[in-house]
Design a protein around this motif. Structure first.
Motif, PDB file in Angstrom:
ATOM      1  N   ASN A   3      26.724 -17.552  27.121  1.00  0.00           N
ATOM      2  CA  ASN A   3      27.505 -16.953  25.769  1.00  0.00           C
ATOM      3  C   ASN A   3      26.614 -16.869  24.700  1.00  0.00           C
ATOM      4  N   LEU A   4      26.752 -15.922  23.976  1.00  0.00           N
ATOM      5  CA  LEU A   4      25.841 -15.619  22.710  1.00  0.00           C
ATOM      6  C   LEU A   4      26.778 -15.767  21.461  1.00  0.00           C
ATOM      7  N   SER A   5      26.264 -16.042  20.180  1.00  0.00           N
ATOM      8  CA  SER A   5      26.849 -16.227  19.065  1.00  0.00           C
ATOM      9  C   SER A   5      25.956 -15.830  18.008  1.00  0.00           C
ATOM     10  N   GLN A   6      26.352 -14.895  17.047  1.00  0.00           N
ATOM     11  CA  GLN A   6      26.018 -14.361  16.084  1.00  0.00           C
ATOM     12  C   GLN A   6      26.752 -14.247  14.911  1.00  0.00           C
ATOM     13  N   THR A   7      25.959 -14.514  13.636  1.00  0.00           N
ATOM     14  CA  THR A   7      26.679 -14.570  12.325  1.00  0.00           C
ATOM     15  C   THR A   7      26.766 -13.003  11.824  1.00  0.00           C
ATOM     16  N   ARG A   8      27.894 -12.465  11.767  1.00  0.00           N
ATOM     17  CA  ARG A   8      28.316 -11.107  11.352  1.00  0.00           C
ATOM     18  C   ARG A   8      27.415 -10.674  10.358  1.00  0.00           C
ATOM     19  N   GLY A   9      26.739  -9.711  10.320  1.00  0.00           N
ATOM     20  CA  GLY A   9      26.087  -9.081   9.068  1.00  0.00           C
ATOM     21  C   GLY A   9      24.739  -9.740   8.977  1.00  0.00           C
ATOM     22  N   ASP A  10      24.416 -10.566  10.091  1.00  0.00           N
ATOM     23  CA  ASP A  10      22.880 -11.016  10.329  1.00  0.00           C
ATOM     24  C   ASP A  10      22.049 -10.446  11.094  1.00  0.00           C
ATOM     25  N   THR A  11      20.694 -10.511  10.961  1.00  0.00           N
ATOM     26  CA  THR A  11      19.939  -9.918  12.025  1.00  0.00           C
ATOM     27  C   THR A  11      19.738 -10.929  13.165  1.00  0.00           C
ATOM     28  N   ALA A  12      19.324 -10.721  14.368  1.00  0.00           N
ATOM     29  CA  ALA A  12      19.442 -11.721  15.399  1.00  0.00           C
ATOM     30  C   ALA A  12      18.423 -11.041  16.480  1.00  0.00           C
ATOM     31  N   THR A  13      17.514 -11.762  16.946  1.00  0.00           N
ATOM     32  CA  THR A  13      16.774 -11.418  18.120  1.00  0.00           C
ATOM     33  C   THR A  13      16.951 -12.498  19.459  1.00  0.00           C
ATOM     34  N   TYR A  14      17.054 -11.787  20.615  1.00  0.00           N
ATOM     35  CA  TYR A  14      17.376 -12.420  21.787  1.00  0.00           C
ATOM     36  C   TYR A  14      16.204 -12.180  22.732  1.00  0.00           C
ATOM     37  N   THR A  15      16.156 -13.089  23.784  1.00  0.00           N
ATOM     38  CA  THR A  15      15.187 -12.890  24.742  1.00  0.00           C
ATOM     39  C   THR A  15      15.735 -13.257  25.888  1.00  0.00           C
ATOM     40  N   LYS A  39      34.465  -4.685  23.051  1.00  0.00           N
ATOM     41  CA  LYS A  39      35.414  -5.749  22.863  1.00  0.00           C
ATOM     42  C   LYS A  39      36.057  -6.297  24.257  1.00  0.00           C
ATOM     43  N   ALA A  40      36.002  -5.264  25.094  1.00  0.00           N
ATOM     44  CA  ALA A  40      36.538  -5.718  26.679  1.00  0.00           C
ATOM     45  C   ALA A  40      35.827  -5.220  27.605  1.00  0.00           C
ATOM     46  N   TYR A  41      35.489  -5.678  28.782  1.00  0.00           N
ATOM     47  CA  TYR A  41      34.583  -5.158  29.642  1.00  0.00           C
ATOM     48  C   TYR A  41      35.227  -3.656  30.267  1.00  0.00           C
ATOM     49  N   THR A  42      36.671  -3.474  30.202  1.00  0.00           N
ATOM     50  CA  THR A  42      37.173  -2.256  30.535  1.00  0.00           C
ATOM     51  C   THR A  42      37.135  -1.349  29.432  1.00  0.00           C
ATOM     52  N   ASP A  43      36.582  -1.413  28.230  1.00  0.00           N
ATOM     53  CA  ASP A  43      36.477  -0.463  27.387  1.00  0.00           C
ATOM     54  C   ASP A  43      35.253   0.471  27.614  1.00  0.00           C
ATOM     55  N   LYS A  44      35.452   1.708  27.247  1.00  0.00           N
ATOM     56  CA  LYS A  44      34.398   2.580  27.541  1.00  0.00           C
ATOM     57  C   LYS A  44      33.146   2.998  26.649  1.00  0.00           C
ATOM     58  N   THR A  45      33.643   2.507  25.461  1.00  0.00           N
ATOM     59  CA  THR A  45      32.531   2.806  24.488  1.00  0.00           C
ATOM     60  C   THR A  45      32.005   1.547  24.044  1.00  0.00           C
ATOM     61  N   PRO A  46      30.754   1.541  24.195  1.00  0.00           N
ATOM     62  CA  PRO A  46      30.092   0.243  23.566  1.00  0.00           C
ATOM     63  C   PRO A  46      29.914   0.113  22.000  1.00  0.00           C
ATOM     64  N   LEU A  47      30.170  -1.108  21.547  1.00  0.00           N
ATOM     65  CA  LEU A  47      30.231  -1.242  20.033  1.00  0.00           C
ATOM     66  C   LEU A  47      28.647  -1.449  19.705  1.00  0.00           C
ATOM     67  N   ILE A  48      27.777  -2.112  20.441  1.00  0.00           N
ATOM     68  CA  ILE A  48      26.265  -2.475  20.260  1.00  0.00           C
ATOM     69  C   ILE A  48      25.809  -1.922  21.845  1.00  0.00           C
ATOM     70  N   GLN A  49      24.679  -1.339  21.798  1.00  0.00           N
ATOM     71  CA  GLN A  49      23.845  -1.118  22.905  1.00  0.00           C
ATOM     72  C   GLN A  49      22.263  -0.809  22.648  1.00  0.00           C
ATOM     73  N   LYS A  50      21.622  -1.633  23.435  1.00  0.00           N
ATOM     74  CA  LYS A  50      20.049  -1.774  23.185  1.00  0.00           C
ATOM     75  C   LYS A  50      19.743  -1.067  24.762  1.00  0.00           C
ATOM     76  N   LYS A  51      18.866  -0.103  24.596  1.00  0.00           N
ATOM     77  CA  LYS A  51      18.275   0.296  26.026  1.00  0.00           C
ATOM     78  C   LYS A  51      16.767  -0.065  26.110  1.00  0.00           C
ATOM     79  N   LEU A  52      16.180   0.390  27.176  1.00  0.00           N
ATOM     80  CA  LEU A  52      14.773   0.018  27.429  1.00  0.00           C
ATOM     81  C   LEU A  52      13.844   0.301  26.171  1.00  0.00           C
ATOM     82  N   ASP A  53      14.039   1.307  25.719  1.00  0.00           N
ATOM     83  CA  ASP A  53      13.288   1.899  24.565  1.00  0.00           C
ATOM     84  C   ASP A  53      13.442   0.938  23.319  1.00  0.00           C
ATOM     85  N   ALA A  69      21.294  -6.341  11.077  1.00  0.00           N
ATOM     86  CA  ALA A  69      22.342  -6.736  10.415  1.00  0.00           C
ATOM     87  C   ALA A  69      23.463  -5.532  10.489  1.00  0.00           C
ATOM     88  N   GLY A  70      23.026  -4.469  10.197  1.00  0.00           N
ATOM     89  CA  GLY A  70      24.039  -3.253  10.076  1.00  0.00           C
ATOM     90  C   GLY A  70      24.713  -2.937  11.134  1.00  0.00           C
TER      91      GLY A  70
END
Length: 112
Positions: A3-15, A39-53, A69-70
């Motif tokens: 489980n991950l937690s982040q303060t809204r509007g902050d910058t965070a790095t994950y490993t 929001k849910a696993y069944t949603d089609k559109t990601p809210l945040i997505q990071k890819k290989l690049d 943050a943005g």
């Protein structure tokens, strides 16, 4: 990661590290790699997505990515879901998943 937690509007790095069935660290670059928040696993559109690049791998096989943050400042506080998916050699594998919680902040961007 579980489980991950982040303060809204902050910058965070994950490993994270990719591991084989014996627990050894995989240091090769996959065909594709995704970190996705919805929001849910069944949603089609990601809210945040990071890819290989959007990610970098250190010599020890530790991958890292940053959520700016943005990317969270307009999302509601609360619970979301995430997963990390690896596509490699025609195999698709989810290597991590869990809750992604955006916690409240006292200083909003409009207060800065």
């Amino acid at each position: 990661m579980t489980n991950l937690s982040q303060t809204r509007g902050d910058t965070a790095t994950y490993t994270f590290q990719r591991k084989n069935a014996d627990g050894g660290i995989i240091t090769s670059t996959p065909d594709a790699l995704y970190f996705t928040v919805k929001k849910a696993y069944t949603d089609k559109t990601p809210l945040i997505q990071k890819k290989l690049d959007d990610m970098a791998m250190a010599e020890d096989g530790t991958w890292s990515f940053t959520i700016q943050a943005g990317e969270t400042d307009m999302l509601a506080f609360g619970n979301y879901v995430y997963d990390i998916q690896v596509n490699d050699n025609d195999a698709v594998t989810t290597i991590a998943k869990g809750a992604f919680t955006l916690t409240p902040e006292a200083t909003w961007q409009s207060n800065e």
